[in-house]
Design an enzyme around this catalytic site. Structure first.
Site, PDB file in Angstrom:
ATOM      1  CG  HIS A   3      11.610  19.648  33.050  1.00 58.77           C
ATOM      2  ND1 HIS A   3      11.602  20.500  32.456  1.00 58.77           N
ATOM      3  CD2 HIS A   3      13.537  19.561  32.015  1.00 58.77           C
ATOM      4  CE1 HIS A   3      11.868  21.168  31.140  1.00 58.77           C
ATOM      5  NE2 HIS A   3      13.100  20.252  31.130  1.00 58.77           N
ATOM      6  CD  GLU A   4      16.754  18.236  31.785  1.00 55.05           C
ATOM      7  OE1 GLU A   4      17.256  17.491  30.902  1.00 55.05           O
ATOM      8  OE2 GLU A   4      16.759  18.881  32.566  1.00 55.05           O
ATOM      9  CG  HIS A  50      13.527  16.757  28.000  1.00 53.15           C
ATOM     10  ND1 HIS A  50      12.880  17.291  26.559  1.00 53.15           N
ATOM     11  CD2 HIS A  50      14.117  17.770  28.805  1.00 53.15           C
ATOM     12  CE1 HIS A  50      12.535  18.323  27.092  1.00 53.15           C
ATOM     13  NE2 HIS A  50      13.688  18.990  27.990  1.00 53.15           N
ATOM     14  CE1 TYR A  99      14.701  21.149  23.539  1.00 54.82           C
ATOM     15  CE2 TYR A  99      16.944  22.079  23.134  1.00 54.82           C
ATOM     16  CZ  TYR A  99      15.597  21.612  24.454  1.00 54.82           C
ATOM     17  OH  TYR A  99      15.618  22.521  25.087  1.00 54.82           O
ATOM     18  CD  GLU A 102      13.067  22.478  27.439  1.00 52.73           C
ATOM     19  OE1 GLU A 102      12.721  22.798  28.384  1.00 52.73           O
ATOM     20  OE2 GLU A 102      14.144  21.738  27.257  1.00 52.73           O
ATOM     21  CG  ASP A 150      16.213  28.137  23.984  1.00 44.31           C
ATOM     22  OD1 ASP A 150      17.265  27.501  23.864  1.00 44.31           O
ATOM     23  OD2 ASP A 150      14.991  28.446  24.340  1.00 44.31           O
ATOM     24  CG  HIS A 178      14.535  27.024  27.054  1.00 51.77           C
ATOM     25  ND1 HIS A 178      15.468  26.601  26.587  1.00 51.77           N
ATOM     26  CD2 HIS A 178      14.356  25.470  28.106  1.00 51.77           C
ATOM     27  CE1 HIS A 178      16.267  25.549  26.755  1.00 51.77           C
ATOM     28  NE2 HIS A 178      15.049  24.853  27.736  1.00 51.77           N
TER      29      HIS A 178
END
Length: 512
Positions: free
Chosen positions: A352-353, A356, A367, A376, A431, A436
């Site tokens: 996942h990271e 990014h 973002y 995301e 957020d 998210h």
């Protein structure tokens, strides 16, 4: 990241009919719009253009769609960024919108052409009125204001740089400095701050440190690649193509539960079984797996596409419940043992990271709001392709004392407090605009598509190609539907069963 229960706000949406066609499949010009009526894609046979370079051809191609997007002429409104030729010979040329020769943040166009035949144009243009043509404050003053805005007073991870550009605000374009502020000491931050070049005020400030999923050491044994130097083994992987190409490695370090300095992970006998080494073993092993997936399955050499070294730092701070892409490296906490255990231990965390990071170098999705939710979601989707045992995100690491829960569910977003349809879309400013939260909608679309065709790998290839070739930094949900359809058409044809399944997958979540 702590999971939040979300009260959804039910909204009505207006669907705009959208069509995507394979290159050369139809002479019809298809103008695609989102639910607000804004054009994001023009597809079809748009005619031939001349030009010795991709830049010249792209500018000429934009003049063919100026009436659709609402600009007078391409020359003077756009500046060449880069061009990429895909596996089918189609060149995707990206251009930034400009005012007074200065880039406008978040507004790009992509021209798709093959040997002068224009197959389509993707992007976002806004007619904006500039508040100034020249800066009234210095870049040094802008950096000072940006750092002050973050509230951080320690040593930065790297010096901040100020880049002059226009920042859209409604129908205005504010001349501003874009400043990145990065630090990992104390509370981590990877900020993008826009400082008015007219009066030094802060126009926007966003922290891009991404909350992540993950699990600590689960006692499983992994084979890792290390390097022997001067009688000591280092956690440095030299086995990947990027090392033979340009000497780049996968390196894993430890913060030793601090926040400012990283230290080499070393071992005397190359048996990495100490309790203080386990988080590093996981981070190192999974970083290599992510590199292998992108390189072997998608032909991408590291996250930047050009063999950049992959760096991880584990044991960040004390009882730290997070993992994040810092802008140049991965950082993992150990967790508090209740909400999380060491976050480097889960494949889907790392996938996942690091996705990014890939997104940063492909579409560059901003973002916030829908583009941020897509940012995301694309990380969740690619993580579910690589870690394909289930459709949960973070289930191995989140709340170790509670079985069966997860941070997010691709198959059933509602189970973890996310909407799964546009009629449940959550309008919020928290957020970064619900990135998210509303990511559950495109997550569900990916699940629908992958399960309907029976292949996560094919779905992942389409999602990656869409991000690389058909999405801009401001792409919204409707634009993402069109982008994935364009990618699907390019890879498998608009008459394929995949294409039909993909249309149905997006329609089922109310995205048109």
């Amino acid at each position: 990241m702590n999971k939040k229960l979300i009260a959804t706000l039910v909204l009505s949406s207006v669907a705009a009919s959208v069509f995507a066609v394979n290159a050369g499949a139809s002479a019809e010009k298809n103008v695609m719009k989102d639910e607000t009526g804004k054009v994001h894609t023009v597809a079809g046979k748009l005619g031939k253009v001349s030009g010795a370079t991709a830049e010249e051809r792209a500018l000429n191609a934009l003049d063919k769609v100026k009436g659709d997007y609402g600009f007078g002429k391409a020359n003077g409104n756009f500046k060449y960024m880069n061009a990429h030729k895909d596996e089918n010979g189609t060149t995707h040329t990206k251009l930034n919108q400009t005012i007074n020769g200065i880039e406008v943040f978040g507004l790009q166009m992509i021209v798709h052409e093959a040997n002068g035949d224009v197959e389509g144009v993707t992007g976002d243009f806004k007619a904006l009125k500039a508040d100034a043509a020249t800066a009234s404050i210095s870049d040094a003053a802008a950096v000072k204001a940006a750092v002050a805005k973050t509230g951080f007073t320690g040593d930065l991870s790297r010096p901040s740089q100020a880049e002059l550009m226009y920042f859209p605000q409604g129908d205005k374009a504010a001349l501003a400095y874009k400043v990145n502020v990065n630090y990992i000491a104390e509370a981590p931050g990877n900020w993008t701050v826009f400082v008015s070049a007219v009066d030094g005020s802060i126009l926007e400030a966003v922290n891009h440190v991404h909350s992540a999923t993950g699990v600590g050491v689960r006692g499983d044994t992994k084979s890792i690649n290390t390097t022997y130097k001067n009688g000591t083994y280092y956690m440095e992987d030299r086995t990947k193509y990027m090392y033979s190409q340009k000497g780049s490695t996968i390196n894993t370090y430890t913060f030793n539960n601090g926040t400012s300095s990283q230290y080499y992970m070393t071992d005397a006998d190359n048996t990495w079984n100490a309790s203080t080494q386990r988080a590093a073993v996981d981070a190192h092993y999974y970083a290599g797996k992510v590199y292998d997936y992108y390189y072997n399955s998608l032909g991408r050499n590291s996250y930047d596409g050009n063999g950049h070294a992959i760096i991880s730092g584990v044991r960040y701070s004390s009882r730290y419940n997070n993992a994040f892409w810092e802008g140049t490296q991965m950082v993992y906490g150990d967790g508090d043992g209740s909400t999380f255990i060491a976050l480097s231990g889960a494949y889907d965390v790392v996938a996942h990271e690091l996705t990014h990071a890939v997104t940063e170098y492909t579409s560059g999705l901003v973002y916030s709001y829908q583009s941020g939710a897509l940012n995301e979601s694309w990380s969740d989707a690619m993580a579910s392709v690589m870690d394909s045992n289930d459709w949960l995100i973070g289930e191995d690491v989140y709340t170790p004392g509670i079985s069966g829960d997860a941070l997010r569910s691709m198959s059933n977003p509602a189970a973890e407090g996310q909407p799964a349809h546009m009629n449940q879309y959550v309008n919020t400013s928290s957020d970064n605009g619900g990135v998210h939260t509303n990511s559950g909608i495109p997550n569900k679309a990916f699940y629908n598509f992958a399960t309907s065709i029976g292949s996560r790998s094919i779905a992942g290839k389409i999602w990656y190609t869409a991000s690389r070739d058909y999405m801009t930094s401001s792409t919204n949900f409707s634009g993402a539907r069109a982008a994935t359809l364009s990618a699907c058409a390019a890879l498998y044809g608009s008459g394929s069963s995949y294409y039909t399944s993909l249309k149905n997958a997006w329609s089922a979540v109310g995205v048109y």
